[in-house]
Design a protein around this motif. Structure first.
Motif, PDB file in Angstrom:
ATOM      1  N   ARG A 203      32.643  27.917  65.134  1.00 43.83           N
ATOM      2  CA  ARG A 203      33.890  27.786  65.918  1.00 43.83           C
ATOM      3  C   ARG A 203      33.731  26.792  67.067  1.00 43.83           C
ATOM      4  NH1 ARG A 203      36.796  33.366  67.284  1.00 43.83           N
ATOM      5  NH2 ARG A 203      38.384  31.824  67.850  1.00 43.83           N
ATOM      6  N   ARG A 204      32.546  26.705  67.649  1.00 44.28           N
ATOM      7  CA  ARG A 204      32.341  25.853  68.826  1.00 44.28           C
ATOM      8  C   ARG A 204      32.132  24.390  68.450  1.00 44.28           C
ATOM      9  NH1 ARG A 204      27.764  26.808  73.574  1.00 44.28           N
ATOM     10  NH2 ARG A 204      28.447  25.101  74.933  1.00 44.28           N
ATOM     11  N   TYR A 205      31.416  24.157  67.361  1.00 45.09           N
ATOM     12  CA  TYR A 205      31.086  22.786  66.991  1.00 45.09           C
ATOM     13  C   TYR A 205      31.633  22.425  65.601  1.00 45.09           C
ATOM     14  CZ  TYR A 205      27.760  23.268  70.818  1.00 45.09           C
ATOM     15  OH  TYR A 205      27.179  23.489  72.049  1.00 45.09           O
TER      16      TYR A 205
ATOM     17  N   LYS B 278      34.170  19.117  61.993  1.00 42.89           N
ATOM     18  CA  LYS B 278      33.622  20.460  61.802  1.00 42.89           C
ATOM     19  C   LYS B 278      32.138  20.337  61.424  1.00 42.89           C
ATOM     20  CE  LYS B 278      37.560  22.658  62.390  1.00 42.89           C
ATOM     21  NZ  LYS B 278      37.782  23.574  63.530  1.00 42.89           N
TER      22      LYS B 278
ATOM     23  N   LEU C 129      27.780  29.110  65.343  1.00 44.65           N
ATOM     24  CA  LEU C 129      28.178  27.852  65.994  1.00 44.65           C
ATOM     25  C   LEU C 129      29.421  27.218  65.369  1.00 44.65           C
ATOM     26  CD1 LEU C 129      24.708  26.103  66.481  1.00 44.65           C
ATOM     27  CD2 LEU C 129      25.820  27.810  67.930  1.00 44.65           C
TER      28      LEU C 129
ATOM     29  N   LYS D  48      26.728  16.369  69.565  1.00 43.49           N
ATOM     30  CA  LYS D  48      27.734  17.150  70.287  1.00 43.49           C
ATOM     31  C   LYS D  48      27.089  18.179  71.211  1.00 43.49           C
ATOM     32  CE  LYS D  48      31.601  18.452  68.478  1.00 43.49           C
ATOM     33  NZ  LYS D  48      32.634  19.107  67.652  1.00 43.49           N
ATOM     34  N   ALA D  49      25.918  18.658  70.845  1.00 41.97           N
ATOM     35  CA  ALA D  49      25.302  19.771  71.567  1.00 41.97           C
ATOM     36  C   ALA D  49      24.282  19.338  72.614  1.00 41.97           C
ATOM     37  CB  ALA D  49      24.644  20.722  70.572  1.00 41.97           C
TER      38      ALA D  49
ATOM     39  N   SER E 296      22.124  26.550  71.555  1.00 37.96           N
ATOM     40  CA  SER E 296      22.694  25.886  70.380  1.00 37.96           C
ATOM     41  C   SER E 296      21.717  24.866  69.814  1.00 37.96           C
ATOM     42  CB  SER E 296      24.012  25.195  70.745  1.00 37.96           C
ATOM     43  OG  SER E 296      24.987  26.130  71.137  1.00 37.96           O
TER      44      SER E 296
END
Length: 407
Positions: free
Chosen positions: A405-407, A290, A403, A343-344, A226
């Motif tokens: 949906r995940r972040y 989002k 990415l 976040k990642a 990511s």
């Protein structure tokens, strides 16, 4: 350490002032590219490719420095790195005002890039370590506003100094502005703790993060797919920015026939719109969290805006409105890149991650000004250059879709 109370917002405000001035330094050369006096003094009259290298040389060294020196903020102190950067910038800008040849100016631009390279990594690290995740897009937005503010003020400011005092005075003015800024930064950060040391390390008085711990966290960072997707997105993101910064005044003057004084006003409008986009993007993203979606939307919108610019021939007002829409969409993504990165990636390597992100983006995006310069030389107009930027924008937005949906 997350700081409580409204006073902590002085932290991103001070960083905002740093970014504004650093953008003055960056984009001042874009105004000078269309100055006959500047071109004549350096012996590069009409050589658009060489002129493009003045921006590209800066960006290459800026990206190299960000990538390979940004980690210093993780193992030393972001505050000390920031102080050193400001002092070096003032010295380099002063020397730049005395340049007598193209080779000297290009060398100094490269040195300036090295000095300013860690700026975004430092700012990102300080915000991540002093603000809660739910506030990071807004805090990041505050200092990233320096990008459009610096450009919107910097273009007319530089044009004014150029018209009234000559091109050398533009560099001396930038150097003088650094002095009060350094005083402000030292005052704001004098009691701010931006370390990630554990309570035991603080009790022992440790000054640095252990290198072994940093190496382990860095290895984990390099295995994060990511993170690399965000880096690829940022390449396209910054390619758009530097294409706009480097050639917008020249585009307005040479392709659209707008006089230099009007060009200063017109060239400010997209960056004012970019500022609006950054504010809206930060508040919406902190509300709905989002980050990846906002980033992808920003480049899709920026690319669409450039296609609209290419479709308009008759009206300069309509053209600059479409350019402003494009820049506003770009601005939506600006505060969200670093919030997405936060976040990642882990906090222990925040400066390393930010440095690599910014370094790759600028290192690769550095090719944009010279590519556009070559396209101008071969086609005689900016159409191919804008189309090149639009294609990069659409490709960059597509990279982040997995990415969303995940972040």
């Amino acid at each position: 350490m997350q700081h409580a109370g409204i006073k902590r917002w002085a932290i991103p405000f001070a960083l905002l002032c740093c970014v504004i001035l650093s953008f003055f330094d960056k984009i001042s050369i874009a105004v000078l590219l269309s100055s006959p006096a500047f071109q004549g003094a350096l012996g590069v009259e009409g050589e658009s490719t060489k002129l493009g290298f003045l921006m590209t040389g800066f960006l290459l060294s800026y990206g190299f420095s960000s990538m390979f020196l940004g980690f210093l903020s993780d193992i030393i102190s972001p505050k000390k790195c920031l102080y050193a950067m400001l002092v070096l910038t003032a010295v380099i800008m002063t020397i730049m005002g005395f340049a007598e040849s193209y080779a000297q100016m290009l060398t100094l631009r490269i040195v300036l890039g090295i000095a300013e390279g860690p700026m975004f990594a430092i700012a990102y690290t300080i915000v991540k370590r002093t603000f809660a995740p739910r506030e990071q897009a807004r805090a990041t937005m505050l200092w990233l506003l320096g990008t459009p503010i610096g450009a919107s003020i910097g273009f007319p400011f530089t044009i004014y100094i150029l018209d009234n005092f000559g091109w050398r005075a533009t560099f001396f003015a930038m150097a003088l502005l650094t002095i009060p800024l350094l005083m402000l930064v030292v005052w704001v950060f004098r009691k701010v703790d931006v370390s990630t040391k554990s309570p035991l390390q603080k009790a022992r008085g440790d000054k640095h993060v252990p290198l072994s711990s940093h190496r382990q966290s860095t290895r984990e960072l390099f295995g994060n797919l990511s993170f690399w997707a965000i880096c690829v997105f940022n390449i396209a993101f910054l390619a758009y920015l530097w294409g706009l910064n480097s050639w917008l005044p020249t585009y307005l003057v040479e392709d659209k026939g707008i006089d230099l004084d009007s060009a200063g006003i017109f060239s400010s409008l997209p960056f004012i719109a970019m500022l609006v986009g950054e504010v809206v993007g930060a508040f919406v993203s902190d509300r709905f969290d989002k980050r990846a979606l906002m980033c992808a939307f920003s480049l899709f919108g920026a690319g669409l805006g450039l296609l609209l610019v290419l479709s308009i021939d008759a009206s300069n007002i309509a053209m600059i409105s479409a350019m402003s829409f494009s820049a506003m969409c770009w601005g939506v993504g600006a505060p969200n890149i670093f919030a997405l990165l936060a976040k990642a990636t882990p906090a222990k390597v925040s400066a390393t991650a930010g440095g690599i992100l910014n370094g790759f983006g600028n290192f690769s995006g550095a090719l944009t000004p010279v590519i556009i310069g070559a396209l101008i030389a071969s086609t005689g107009n900016m159409t191919a250059g804008l189309l090149f930027m639009a294609v990069l924008a659409f490709a960059g937005g597509a990279v982040l879709l997995p990415l969303v949906r995940r972040y």
